[in-house]
Motif scaffolding. Structure first.
Motif, PDB file in Angstrom:
ATOM      1  N   TYR A   1      32.395  34.899  41.963  1.00 45.26           N
ATOM      2  CA  TYR A   1      33.733  34.722  41.379  1.00 45.26           C
ATOM      3  C   TYR A   1      34.244  36.056  40.849  1.00 45.26           C
ATOM      4  CZ  TYR A   1      37.325  32.929  38.156  1.00 45.26           C
ATOM      5  OH  TYR A   1      38.499  32.687  37.495  1.00 45.26           O
ATOM      6  N   ARG A   2      33.383  36.737  40.080  1.00 43.81           N
ATOM      7  CA  ARG A   2      33.795  38.021  39.485  1.00 43.81           C
ATOM      8  C   ARG A   2      34.005  39.082  40.562  1.00 43.81           C
ATOM      9  NH1 ARG A   2      30.498  36.320  35.031  1.00 43.81           N
ATOM     10  NH2 ARG A   2      28.617  37.190  35.960  1.00 43.81           N
ATOM     11  N   ALA A   3      33.163  39.050  41.601  1.00 45.78           N
ATOM     12  CA  ALA A   3      33.274  40.049  42.677  1.00 45.78           C
ATOM     13  C   ALA A   3      34.623  39.945  43.379  1.00 45.78           C
ATOM     14  CB  ALA A   3      32.139  39.860  43.684  1.00 45.78           C
ATOM     15  N   GLU A   4      35.059  38.723  43.694  1.00 47.06           N
ATOM     16  CA  GLU A   4      36.362  38.547  44.356  1.00 47.06           C
ATOM     17  C   GLU A   4      37.496  39.042  43.458  1.00 47.06           C
ATOM     18  OE1 GLU A   4      36.476  35.462  47.755  1.00 47.06           O
ATOM     19  OE2 GLU A   4      36.420  34.333  45.890  1.00 47.06           O
ATOM     20  N   LYS A   5      37.352  38.783  42.164  1.00 45.84           N
ATOM     21  CA  LYS A   5      38.386  39.199  41.215  1.00 45.84           C
ATOM     22  C   LYS A   5      38.484  40.729  41.163  1.00 45.84           C
ATOM     23  CE  LYS A   5      40.291  37.482  36.955  1.00 45.84           C
ATOM     24  NZ  LYS A   5      40.113  36.745  35.730  1.00 45.84           N
ATOM     25  N   VAL A   6      37.310  41.384  41.137  1.00 52.91           N
ATOM     26  CA  VAL A   6      37.277  42.854  41.100  1.00 52.91           C
ATOM     27  C   VAL A   6      37.954  43.437  42.347  1.00 52.91           C
ATOM     28  CG1 VAL A   6      35.724  44.860  41.302  1.00 52.91           C
ATOM     29  CG2 VAL A   6      35.257  43.092  39.595  1.00 52.91           C
ATOM     30  N   ILE A   7      37.652  42.866  43.520  1.00 53.48           N
ATOM     31  CA  ILE A   7      38.248  43.371  44.774  1.00 53.48           C
ATOM     32  C   ILE A   7      39.779  43.275  44.698  1.00 53.48           C
ATOM     33  CG2 ILE A   7      38.464  42.997  47.272  1.00 53.48           C
ATOM     34  CD1 ILE A   7      35.546  41.856  47.144  1.00 53.48           C
ATOM     35  N   ALA A   8      40.273  42.114  44.257  1.00 52.08           N
ATOM     36  CA  ALA A   8      41.729  41.917  44.171  1.00 52.08           C
ATOM     37  C   ALA A   8      42.363  42.921  43.202  1.00 52.08           C
ATOM     38  CB  ALA A   8      42.029  40.483  43.725  1.00 52.08           C
ATOM     39  N   GLU A   9      41.711  43.103  42.053  1.00 51.02           N
ATOM     40  CA  GLU A   9      42.256  44.041  41.045  1.00 51.02           C
ATOM     41  C   GLU A   9      42.278  45.474  41.576  1.00 51.02           C
ATOM     42  OE1 GLU A   9      39.622  43.309  37.799  1.00 51.02           O
ATOM     43  OE2 GLU A   9      40.699  41.514  37.123  1.00 51.02           O
ATOM     44  N   ARG A  10      41.183  45.869  42.241  1.00 44.38           N
ATOM     45  CA  ARG A  10      41.092  47.250  42.727  1.00 44.38           C
ATOM     46  C   ARG A  10      42.098  47.510  43.856  1.00 44.38           C
ATOM     47  NH1 ARG A  10      40.675  50.627  40.465  1.00 44.38           N
ATOM     48  NH2 ARG A  10      39.804  52.064  41.986  1.00 44.38           N
ATOM     49  N   ILE A  11      42.225  46.571  44.797  1.00 44.60           N
ATOM     50  CA  ILE A  11      43.177  46.767  45.908  1.00 44.60           C
ATOM     51  C   ILE A  11      44.599  46.850  45.356  1.00 44.60           C
ATOM     52  CG2 ILE A  11      44.223  45.640  47.937  1.00 44.60           C
ATOM     53  CD1 ILE A  11      41.419  44.827  48.821  1.00 44.60           C
ATOM     54  N   THR A  12      44.917  45.969  44.391  1.00 43.43           N
ATOM     55  CA  THR A  12      46.249  45.981  43.773  1.00 43.43           C
ATOM     56  C   THR A  12      46.516  47.323  43.106  1.00 43.43           C
ATOM     57  OG1 THR A  12      46.037  43.613  43.386  1.00 43.43           O
ATOM     58  CG2 THR A  12      47.746  44.767  42.148  1.00 43.43           C
ATOM     59  N   CYS A  13      45.504  47.817  42.383  1.00 47.73           N
ATOM     60  CA  CYS A  13      45.644  49.112  41.696  1.00 47.73           C
ATOM     61  C   CYS A  13      45.893  50.230  42.709  1.00 47.73           C
ATOM     62  CB  CYS A  13      44.374  49.377  40.887  1.00 47.73           C
ATOM     63  SG  CYS A  13      44.275  51.043  40.211  1.00 47.73           S
ATOM     64  N   LEU A  14      45.149  50.213  43.833  1.00 48.07           N
ATOM     65  CA  LEU A  14      45.293  51.263  44.855  1.00 48.07           C
ATOM     66  C   LEU A  14      46.675  51.195  45.514  1.00 48.07           C
ATOM     67  CD1 LEU A  14      41.762  51.053  46.551  1.00 48.07           C
ATOM     68  CD2 LEU A  14      42.595  52.904  45.107  1.00 48.07           C
ATOM     69  N   VAL A  15      47.092  49.964  45.863  1.00 51.01           N
ATOM     70  CA  VAL A  15      48.391  49.783  46.541  1.00 51.01           C
ATOM     71  C   VAL A  15      49.527  50.371  45.708  1.00 51.01           C
ATOM     72  CG1 VAL A  15      50.106  48.033  47.202  1.00 51.01           C
ATOM     73  CG2 VAL A  15      47.745  47.779  47.934  1.00 51.01           C
ATOM     74  N   ASN A  16      49.418  50.191  44.385  1.00 49.28           N
ATOM     75  CA  ASN A  16      50.527  50.599  43.505  1.00 49.28           C
ATOM     76  C   ASN A  16      50.483  52.071  43.081  1.00 49.28           C
ATOM     77  OD1 ASN A  16      51.653  48.037  43.561  1.00 49.28           O
ATOM     78  ND2 ASN A  16      50.324  47.307  41.927  1.00 49.28           N
ATOM     79  N   GLY A  17      49.477  52.807  43.552  1.00 50.42           N
ATOM     80  CA  GLY A  17      49.363  54.224  43.190  1.00 50.42           C
ATOM     81  C   GLY A  17      50.225  55.108  44.082  1.00 50.42           C
TER      82      GLY A  17
END
Length: 735
Positions: A290-306
């Motif tokens: 559960y936490r792993a999927e959440k981390v992936i989503a957060e990191r991809i979102t952070c990268l996309v918005n940079g």
């Protein structure tokens, strides 16, 4: 542990074990040749012992039986072993190969030097071993370590046997728990199912029952809930709908649904599992996934918005420049993909074989490298990384090597605190990457870096849990380039045209081709016909016609492991036909290994730096040292005999295990007996593994079933939802 009582009415026989004719490490059954007191000739004794070596003294009680085939034997109902005390016994015992580093030669030298005191010397004065010619500091340490390990492994084996459980996994249990093994197993046997690959819940449950743990004990039911969720990971799920999990646990544990609900509430309260909805469906997830999927989503979102890590690159100038450099004239779809990649912080490129993914990636890398952009390339397997290096000219590493495995902690040295040093990270064969590996990779990507995700969405999803590539694409959170146009050169290949037909739901052309071809169908209506045909193709026909090596160049890929034409059965038949074992061999965990065998690593081993799916070849089997040496990409790796449950013969493998690999020639059995596994993405993945030749062996009907069946089982995961939610939020916030 209660000692077994020796039955008094039976005859007692005692003597020295001269030879262990047979010993099954799993159930302890053994056939021994014994020099018994009061008997002139050697006696055959059959019985059960957790562990047994030549030279040991055995005391047995039982009856004499007259076997039609083997003659007179002593059938032991009870057997007790003890360390040998005679010089002859000690020498046999030490030289039996049970202790790595001591074979018959060193056993003789040690007995000559220390006589009956040799065991005491090993335990109490190990430095004195160096008095023996040929034993230096390294060998002495190896002997004393192996001796200590052997003692604990024996304890584990005796414990398991006394609780009615086989002992083949004793070495793995020792490696996991060390000297605390017996204590751990006594306090909470269910830890075995969680911590040791190859030991299921049922084995742990059997020990628990023997230890007096009640069927309704909370420790048991809570372990059963985690077990049910862990089992679902084998089908790719990160969690399960609550209404599926409850009945599954009730069936598995044979207890009331009320007890299961109580245990589930306790697991939820402790945070071992987490309740979350997927769409409208209430689900329960293992906390780590559960936490792993959440981390992936957060990191991809952070990268996309940079912001982009490189200054603006004008495609009008860059594209003609790269066409001149590569000597290739690009299609409109490829030009559009490259344009988008130069402007995107995160981009997905997906498409099947022959659609020019490599050309695009190559062009992007050349343009960025010319501008001084710092690049890193990776892929999930060694073979995929090697192929990427060859195709692009830039070094690609496996994800594990890129993240720098930390063998001590089992994690990675590259993480949020020590990120990867790059402006662009390219991940190839992303369809293979599971949730846990993607999480590790995303944690290690710096916020300012860009990400290029490459993969074939129509291939099988990862063997491990999740469906990372599919979820990222379907979420709409990241720009996606879908390539569909097959280029002229590639379209000449029947492998590529057949793969695309399968993918589009059309039957590939199974008629006999005129002239040379790279794709064939060989009719075989049942396993009895298919198996000899496959062996003939691999051993004789393909090598003769295409000049390929039957072991190194030809790979049999099966839809499943089980059945007469499954990978397991075919491995035995192909091994017999291609590399029959001689004297120098070892039999462990249901397989035979001998020099020349093709083998596959079936779990990640960070110490040895070999990973699930890696293919190697056995160089040597050394019974004296208790070791097998195999080469992986020219690097020698040593396995103790007790570690061989991480290897399997690889003449045949499942299509799942072949992901990310390419082989010069592939032979795929496709029969209706594989019905449960016949799916379009499975056949498509198998066919796209072949570089020069693909041969389907089986029934046209089975091929048709696979081509029509797109269902594939749904994987329960939340990554898509989390990414989609961030994409919606981002759109709402954008001006």
């Amino acid at each position: 542990m209660k000692p077994q009582q020796e039955p008094s009415a039976q005859e007692v026989l005692a003597g020295l074990v001269e030879r262990v004719t047979f010993h099954n490490a799993e159930n302890g059954f053994c056939v021994l040749r014994i020099k018994a007191r009061g008997h002139r000739d050697l006696i055959t004794v059959i019985g059960h012992a957790a562990i047994i070596s030549p030279g040991e003294w055995v005391t047995t009680s039982g009856d004499w039986v007259n076997d039609h085939t083997h003659g007179q034997q002593f059938k032991a109902r009870f057997m007790r072993t003890s360390a040998p005390t005679s010089i002859d016994g000690i020498e046999k015992y030490l030289g039996s190969g049970m202790i790595r580093g001591i074979g018959p030669v060193y056993a003789k030298k040690m007995v000559k030097a220390f006589g009956e005191k040799v065991f005491d010397i090993i335990e109490a004065e190990p430095d004195r071993l160096r008095e023996v010619t040929g034993i230096g500091a390294v060998r002495a340490k190896r002997i004393t370590d192996a001796w200590a390990e052997q003692k604990i492994v024996r304890e584990i084996m005796v414990f398991l046997h006394s609780h009615g459980v086989g002992t083949a996994r004793a070495v793995r249990i020792f490696k996991t728990y060390g000297s605390d093994a017996v204590q751990v197993m006594t306090e909470n046997p269910y830890r075995l199912a969680r911590d040791i690959r190859g030991i299921g819940f049922k084995t742990a449950d059997a020990i628990a029952m023997k230890l007096g743990i009640e069927k309704t004990a909370m420790i048991r039911i809570r372990a059963g809930i985690s077990y049910a969720l862990t089992e679902s990971m084998d089908d790719g799920h990160c969690g399960l709908p609550t209404e599926e999990l409850g009945p599954l646990a009730v069936e598995l544990l044979e207890v009331s649904k009320e007890l299961v609900q109580t245990a589930l509430d306790l697991e939820l309260a402790e945070g071992t599992v987490i309740a979350a909805a997927v769409g409208e469906t209430a689900c329960v997830f293992l906390a780590g996934l559960y936490r792993a999927e959440k981390v992936i989503a957060e990191r991809i979102t952070c990268l996309v918005n940079g912001t982009l890590p490189w200054p603006f690159i004008d495609p009008v100038k860059a594209l003609p420049w790269v066409e001149r450099k590569t000597g290739l004239s690009m299609a409109e779809s490829q030009i559009a993909a490259i344009r988008l990649s130069l402007l995107s912080k995160v981009l997905v490129i997906t498409g099947g074989p022959g659609v020019g993914k490599t050309t695009i990636v190559n062009s992007i890398l050349r343009i960025l490298a010319a501008k001084g952009v710092n690049l890193l390339l990776c892929a999930p397997t060694g073979r995929a990384a090697k192929r990427m290096t060859e195709a692009t000219g830039f070094e690609a590493k496996t994800i594990h090597r890129l993240l720098e495995v930390d063998p001590k902690g089992g994690g990675f040295k590259r993480n949020a605190d020590n990120p990867l040093d790059c402006d662009l990270l390219v991940i190839d064969e992303t369809s293979m990457v599971d949730i846990m590996l993607m999480q590790a990779l995303m944690r290690a990507v710096a916020d300012n870096a860009a990400l290029l995700i490459v993969g074939d969405i129509d291939q099988l999803p990862s063997v491990g849990p999740g469906q990372v590539l599919a979820d990222v694409i379907s979420s709409g959170a990241v720009p996606v380039v879908r390539l569909t146009e097959v280029f002229r050169q590639a379209a000449k290949s029947r492998i590529i045209s057949s793969a695309h037909r399968i993918n589009q739901g059309s039957m590939p052309d199974l008629a006999k081709p005129e002239g040379e071809s790279d794709f064939y169908f060989v009719q075989a209506d049942d396993p009895e016909t298919a198996v000899p045909r496959i062996i003939e193709l691999v051993k004789t026909r393909i090598p003769a016609r295409f000049g390929l090596d039957p072991i190194r160049d030809i790979q049999v890929l099966c839809p499943m492991n089980r059945g007469g034409v499954g990978a397991r059965s075919l491995n035995i038949e192909l091994q017999k036909a291609l590399n029959p074992a001689g004297e120098r061999k070892v039999e462990r965990f249901g397989w035979t290994f001998a020099p020349g065998d093709k083998v596959m690593q079936i779990e990640n081993d960070y110490d040895k730096e070999v990973y699930n799916g890696d293919i190697g070849y056995v160089d040597d089997v050394d019974p004296d040292a208790g070791e097998l040496i195999a080469s992986f990409d020219g690097r020698a790796v040593t396995y103790g005999f007790g570690e061989l449950d991480t290897l399997a013969p690889a003449y045949a493998a499942t299509i799942h295990k072949s992901q990310g690999s390419e082989y010069p020639a592939v032979v795929i059995p496709v029969l209706t007996q594989h019905y449960a596994m016949l799916q379009r993405n499975l056949l498509y993945t198998g066919v796209t593994r072949g570089k020069r030749l693909v041969v389907l062996v089986g029934q046209k009907k089975a091929v048709a079933i696979a081509v029509k069946n797109v269902s594939g089982r749904r994987r329960w995961s939340k990554l898509n939802e989390w990414l989609a939610a961030t994409a919606v939020t981002a759109r709402a916030l954008s001006p």
